[in-house]
Structures are given as C-alpha cells and as structure tokens.
Design a protein around this motif. Structure first.
Motif, PDB file in Angstrom:
ATOM      1  N   LYS A  46      -4.849   3.686   0.022  1.00  0.00           N
ATOM      2  CA  LYS A  46      -4.532   4.199   1.468  1.00  0.00           C
ATOM      3  C   LYS A  46      -4.486   5.487   1.757  1.00  0.00           C
ATOM      4  CE  LYS A  46      -2.673   3.686   5.466  1.00  0.00           C
ATOM      5  NZ  LYS A  46      -3.318   3.302   6.666  1.00  0.00           N
ATOM      6  N   ASN A  47      -4.657   6.371   0.405  1.00  0.00           N
ATOM      7  CA  ASN A  47      -4.653   7.810   0.388  1.00  0.00           C
ATOM      8  C   ASN A  47      -6.078   8.301   0.098  1.00  0.00           C
ATOM      9  OD1 ASN A  47      -1.876   9.035   1.369  1.00  0.00           O
ATOM     10  ND2 ASN A  47      -1.416   7.190   0.095  1.00  0.00           N
ATOM     11  N   ALA A 107      -6.760  -1.121   4.844  1.00  0.00           N
ATOM     12  CA  ALA A 107      -6.068  -0.224   5.080  1.00  0.00           C
ATOM     13  C   ALA A 107      -6.777   1.026   5.987  1.00  0.00           C
ATOM     14  CB  ALA A 107      -5.880   0.585   3.776  1.00  0.00           C
ATOM     15  N   HIS A 108      -7.862   1.532   6.138  1.00  0.00           N
ATOM     16  CA  HIS A 108      -8.597   2.323   6.971  1.00  0.00           C
ATOM     17  C   HIS A 108      -9.021   1.492   8.465  1.00  0.00           C
ATOM     18  CE1 HIS A 108      -7.507   5.193   3.942  1.00  0.00           C
ATOM     19  NE2 HIS A 108      -8.220   4.385   2.958  1.00  0.00           N
ATOM     20  N   ARG A 144     -13.406   6.389   7.847  1.00  0.00           N
ATOM     21  CA  ARG A 144     -13.334   6.467   6.302  1.00  0.00           C
ATOM     22  C   ARG A 144     -14.465   5.968   5.815  1.00  0.00           C
ATOM     23  NH1 ARG A 144      -8.197   8.910   3.971  1.00  0.00           N
ATOM     24  NH2 ARG A 144      -7.342   9.290   6.100  1.00  0.00           N
ATOM     25  N   VAL A 172       0.075   6.621   7.820  1.00  0.00           N
ATOM     26  CA  VAL A 172       0.020   6.575   6.438  1.00  0.00           C
ATOM     27  C   VAL A 172       1.476   5.903   6.020  1.00  0.00           C
ATOM     28  CG1 VAL A 172      -0.056   7.796   4.115  1.00  0.00           C
ATOM     29  CG2 VAL A 172      -1.378   8.540   6.068  1.00  0.00           C
ATOM     30  N   GLY A 231      -2.751   0.200  -4.361  1.00  0.00           N
ATOM     31  CA  GLY A 231      -2.851  -0.059  -3.041  1.00  0.00           C
ATOM     32  C   GLY A 231      -2.483   1.267  -2.367  1.00  0.00           C
ATOM     33  N   GLY A 232      -1.549   2.294  -2.744  1.00  0.00           N
ATOM     34  CA  GLY A 232      -1.116   3.231  -2.202  1.00  0.00           C
ATOM     35  C   GLY A 232      -2.382   4.334  -2.313  1.00  0.00           C
ATOM     36  N   LEU A 256       0.912  -1.109   0.042  1.00  0.00           N
ATOM     37  CA  LEU A 256       0.007  -0.038  -0.081  1.00  0.00           C
ATOM     38  C   LEU A 256       0.612   1.339  -0.096  1.00  0.00           C
ATOM     39  CD1 LEU A 256      -2.955  -1.048   2.534  1.00  0.00           C
ATOM     40  CD2 LEU A 256      -2.649  -1.178   0.201  1.00  0.00           C
ATOM     41  N   SER A 257       1.943   1.388  -0.688  1.00  0.00           N
ATOM     42  CA  SER A 257       2.783   2.304  -0.817  1.00  0.00           C
ATOM     43  C   SER A 257       2.793   3.183  -2.288  1.00  0.00           C
ATOM     44  CB  SER A 257       4.195   2.065  -0.334  1.00  0.00           C
ATOM     45  OG  SER A 257       4.958   0.932  -1.341  1.00  0.00           O
ATOM     46  N   TRP A 277      -0.041  -9.549   2.414  1.00  0.00           N
ATOM     47  CA  TRP A 277      -0.514  -8.662   3.111  1.00  0.00           C
ATOM     48  C   TRP A 277      -1.503  -9.210   4.197  1.00  0.00           C
ATOM     49  CZ3 TRP A 277      -4.760  -4.739   1.845  1.00  0.00           C
ATOM     50  CH2 TRP A 277      -4.770  -3.758   2.656  1.00  0.00           C
TER      51      TRP A 277
END
Length: 531
Positions: A193-194, A222-223, A228, A507, A189-190, A32-33, A340
């Motif tokens: 996440k954002n 991720a959240h 979220r 994050v 993935g990133g 998730l980057s 993951w």
C-alpha cells in the motif's frame, strides 16, 4: 491416564493459540495495514546488487536486515519468484539501474578522448600514413574513444551504486529472529500500500506462485485509481542483452582495428556473426512470446487451487529441519483473499482481467524500452568517434560531418527500428510451425524482417547525399529523426488506453498489535516470502 489428560488441555490451548494467530495473519494481510510504522523499511538498490547480487543469490543464513532502514514510503517494491534463474534477475537489475548511467558516462569520456586525440594531445593515428592518398581511416592508430568508452562503461556498469529506495524481502524482512520475520510477513499488504511503484521480475514460474500473484493483485487493488507505476521486465532478456552487447563490441573492434587490406575478411566475419546472433535472438524471442501466450492463457483461466505455495510443495515439512510447518500459506492467503476481495472467485476474476492485462501490456513489444536499445548501441558510437578522429587529423571535414550525422542516425534511428521490427515479427510468428524446416524459415523471416526498413534508410542517405552535396547528410539526419519519431509513435509503439486516475485513495492507518505478536511461532518457511 494422567499424562493423557494433561496433554488434552495443552492441545486445546495450542489449537486456540494457532487459531488466534491465523485470525491475526488474515486480518493483517487483508487490511493492508502496518503493525508499526517502523516495519515499513527500504534499502538503497546498491545494497542488494552489491557483489553481483549477494542478497539475491547468497546464503539465506546471511543476516542482511541491518542494511535496511525505516522509511515513510517505498520507491519501488521488487516482486519476483525465488524459483526463477537468479543470475538472470541480477543481470537484468544491473542493466536497469546502471545501464543508462554507464551509457552516458562512456559517451562523455569517449568525447573527451575524441577532442584530446583530435588536438594531438594524445598520440593517435600515424599522420604521415593518413596523408597518403587512399589510406584515410585505415592507418595504424590507438583507439582512444573505443577503448576509453568500453572501460568506462564496464566500470560504471558494475560499480555504480544506485540510491533508489527499494523493498527486497530478504533484506527488509528479518530472516533470523522469528518474531520479527513473522511480523514482517504480516506487513506485506501495508508495504504494498505504501509503495510508489512495483517492479515485477517476470519468469515462467511467476504466474504459478500464489504469493507472487497475490502481491501483484494486491498492488493493483491497493492503488486502484492512483498513478502508481507497474513495471514488468522478463528475466529472459538477460542472455540476449549480454550476447548482443558483446557482439556489437566485437563488430566495432573488427571494423576499426583491422588494416585496410584485410577488410574483406573482417566484414565476412562480421556478417557471419551478425547473422548467427540475429538468428539466435529471433529464435529466443519466438520461444519467449510463445511461452507468454501460455502464461496469458493460465492467467485468463486463473484457478487459485492450481497456484503453488512452498509449504504445500514440501508437504508442510521443512526440508532442512524436518519439523512440521504449522501454518499453511495457502490457507492464510485464501482466507485473506476472501476477506479483502469478497470471495476467491472475485479474486480469480481480477487476476483474469486486470492482472492479466497489466502483465501482457508490458510483456509485449514494449518490454524492451527504447532507452535500453540506446545502451546497446554505445559501442557503435565509440567506434565511429575514432574514425572521426582520423578524418579530423587528415583535415577531411566533409567526411567528419558525414560520419557525425550517420552516427546519430545509426544510434538513434536505425538500430532501435531494427530491434523493434524484429520483435514485432517474432511476436506475430511465435507459434510453433508444423515442421522443423518451417520453424527455421519462420525464425529466419523474423531476423530478416528489419531489412526493408534498413534499406529505406540507406536509399534515403545515398539519394540525399548525392543530390545535395555536403548538406545532404544533414538533411538526411533531420528527416530520419523526424520519421523515426513518427513511425515509432504511431506504428511501432502500440500503447494501451489508460483510465484517468481517480483521486488518491486514503492511506490506511497503522494498526497496533501489541501483545499479540509475542505469541507468533516460527514462520512457515525459512526463505523469503515471495514464493
């Protein structure tokens, strides 16, 4: 022999290169980057909805990446299956993003015309006709409120440009430059996440696509513990919204425009139209909730091996270029899931529990929000405004007060309660009956289910209006609003218990991949990655 000998090292080098790429894909998707901060991109919602959803229905050869721009955070991630009906997604998105603005704009414009017509700035009713006994409300007139309201609604509905920053794969991931497209897929993935929220445009194919299920599970994980928003809206609502809106428009036009001596004919047509539309909507809702039970069963018994990927569907041969697809989405996602989630079994358990629960919570009766019901009721308000004008000009202020209060109750109370009662009945009677006759009776019962609630409103109105002249209708309006709020909160709006949010998760930072992306080959498919 020499050519065969020289080909062997090339084959080994190719396999090593593909193995390095596969490891990179797995590490990026599972971590998730972001490879680079500028890979987090978004676009104003107006762009994908422009020209009736050009980005969602247009040719994939169109280069739309220039419409997106780098951002620090995505307001909403659009998750959908490319195997659903495109026009339904587009209509639902326009309704979501433009419907409320169109409603407010149309009511403001209709109110302006109401005052202009009431003060005789605009030509309206034939005043001599209105002053004749027994002819009030029905004289020749120009429907300024209904006409201006409808025109304003349609103009704003289709031309409004919402500026909310969203992620749309076809725009925010480069579709033509190989290296950038593959890097965009690496960053899914990133991006999740954002993203502050996720909008799932749900259809029957969504639960069968591995990419879609992975996106939703990744967003929830991720959240986890964060506030979220997950919003799920079924695209099956689109046809019902269109038909219901235009039925109400027709209803309003007939009630207002047809002269008094033809009112019985008008009301007869209206009753037939309402019965037919109510029956059709009830039938469609029963089918929707029946299919929803099947989707829930699929998710509860989720097996990754049964989920579909585009590359596997076409046997890893591109249907257009006929070239072999060297990378399999399923293999990449399976290994990413293992890294993951720990194992495929753990991922399947999460889909069976959290993902399934999250979807079913929003695909129940709450799938059609109260505010959407108010949008559908706009034509009813425009129509009654024209009737209010007639009574103002006839100086019948008691009727003006009654019409004003009844308009508020009909719009804010009766119509939403009618729709919600029908939805509850359709969900409870969604199972297919043993015979066609019983199935038709079940659909009819769903359509008639709101009648007791509507009769309750009617009896209360007549009782208070006759018992307390002049002010009875005001009391009726206040009591109706209070009763609707209480009934809606405690009986018609079941909400799931939400866990208290934990402190926000940190994050993940950006991970550099300089030098490796240059080795990236052609992506596994030439269409967006939400499959």
């Amino acid at each position: 022999m020499e050519s065969a000998g020289s080909a062997a090292p090339q084959q080994v080098e190719h396999e090593e290169r593909m193995a390095r790429l596969e490891r990179l894909l797995i590490n990026k998707i599972s971590s998730l980057s972001l490879t680079r901060p500028e890979m987090l991109r978004s676009v104003a919602a107006a762009q994908p909805l422009q020209f009736f959803g050009r980005a969602l229905r247009g040719d994939a050869s169109q280069d739309l990446h220039g419409l997106s721009r780098p951002t620090q955070e995505v307001a909403q991630f659009w998750s959908h299956s490319w195997h659903g009906k495109t026009w339904r997604k587009i209509m639902l998105l326009i309704y979501m993003y433009s419907g409320h603005v169109a409603m407010i704009s149309s009511l403001i414009v209709a109110l302006i015309f109401l005052f202009l017509a009431s003060f005789q700035v605009l030509p309206s009713y034939d005043l001599e006709y209105l002053r004749q006994g027994g002819n009030r409300h029905d004289g020749p007139f120009i429907p300024w409120c209904a006409g201006s309201g409808l025109v304003t609604f349609l103009l704003v509905f289709f031309l409004w440009r919402p500026q909310k920053e969203v992620f749309v794969d076809r725009i925010c991931i480069h579709q033509h430059e190989t290296r950038l497209k593959t890097e965009g897929i690496l960053n899914v993935g990133g991006i999740l996440k954002n993203s502050k929220s996720m909008l799932v445009l749900f259809d029957s194919s969504y639960a069968q696509r591995l990419w879609c299920i992975y996106e939703l599970a990744a967003f929830l994980k991720a959240h986890e513990g964060e506030e979220r928003a997950l919003i799920v809206r079924p695209t099956a609502l689109a046809p019902g919204l269109c038909i219901s809106f235009w039925t109400i428009v027709l209803f309003s036009v007939l009630v207002t425009a047809i002269p008094a001596d033809n009112k019985m004919v008008a009301w007869g047509l209206i009753v037939v139209a309402v019965i037919l539309v109510t029956f059709w909507v009830s039938w469609a809702l029963r089918i929707f909730y029946r299919e929803l039970k099947e989707v829930e069963a699929i998710l509860k018994d989720c097996k990754v091996s049964q989920c579909r990927c585009y590359c596997c569907d076409v046997n890893h041969v591109h249907p257009t270029t006929k070239s072999a697809m060297e990378i399999c989405d399923r293999e990449i996602l399976l290994r990413g899931i293992t890294m993951w989630f720990g194992s495929v079994e753990t991922f399947e358990q999460m889909v069976s529990s959290k993902v399934s629960t999250a979807l079913m919570e929003q695909l129940g009766i709450n799938t059609f929000p109260y505010s959407w019901m108010l949008v559908l009721g706009c034509p009813f308000c425009w129509n009654n405004m024209d009737r209010i004008v007639a009574n103002v000009l006839a100086e019948d202020y008691k009727t003006v007060l009654e019409l004003s209060c009844l308009t508020v109750v009909g719009w804010l109370c009766i119509a939403p309660v009618f729709i919600r009662c029908a939805m509850i009945a359709c969900r409870r009677l969604s199972d297919r009956q043993s015979s066609r006759c019983r199935d038709l009776l079940a659909t009819a019962a769903c359509g008639l289910s709101p009648v007791p609630a509507v009769l309750t409103f009617g009896v209360a109105q007549v009782s208070l209006n006759q018992g307390i002249p002049y002010y009875g209708v005001v009391i009726y309006m206040v009591l109706s609003l209070i009763a609707t709020a209480l009934v809606w909160t405690y009986l018609l709006n079941p909400t799931a218990t939400k866990a208290k949010p934990a402190p926000s998760a940190q994050v993940l930072g950006h991970v550099s991949s300089a030098g490796v992306l240059e080795e990236l080959p052609v992506p596994t498919e030439s269409r967006p990655m939400s499959l």
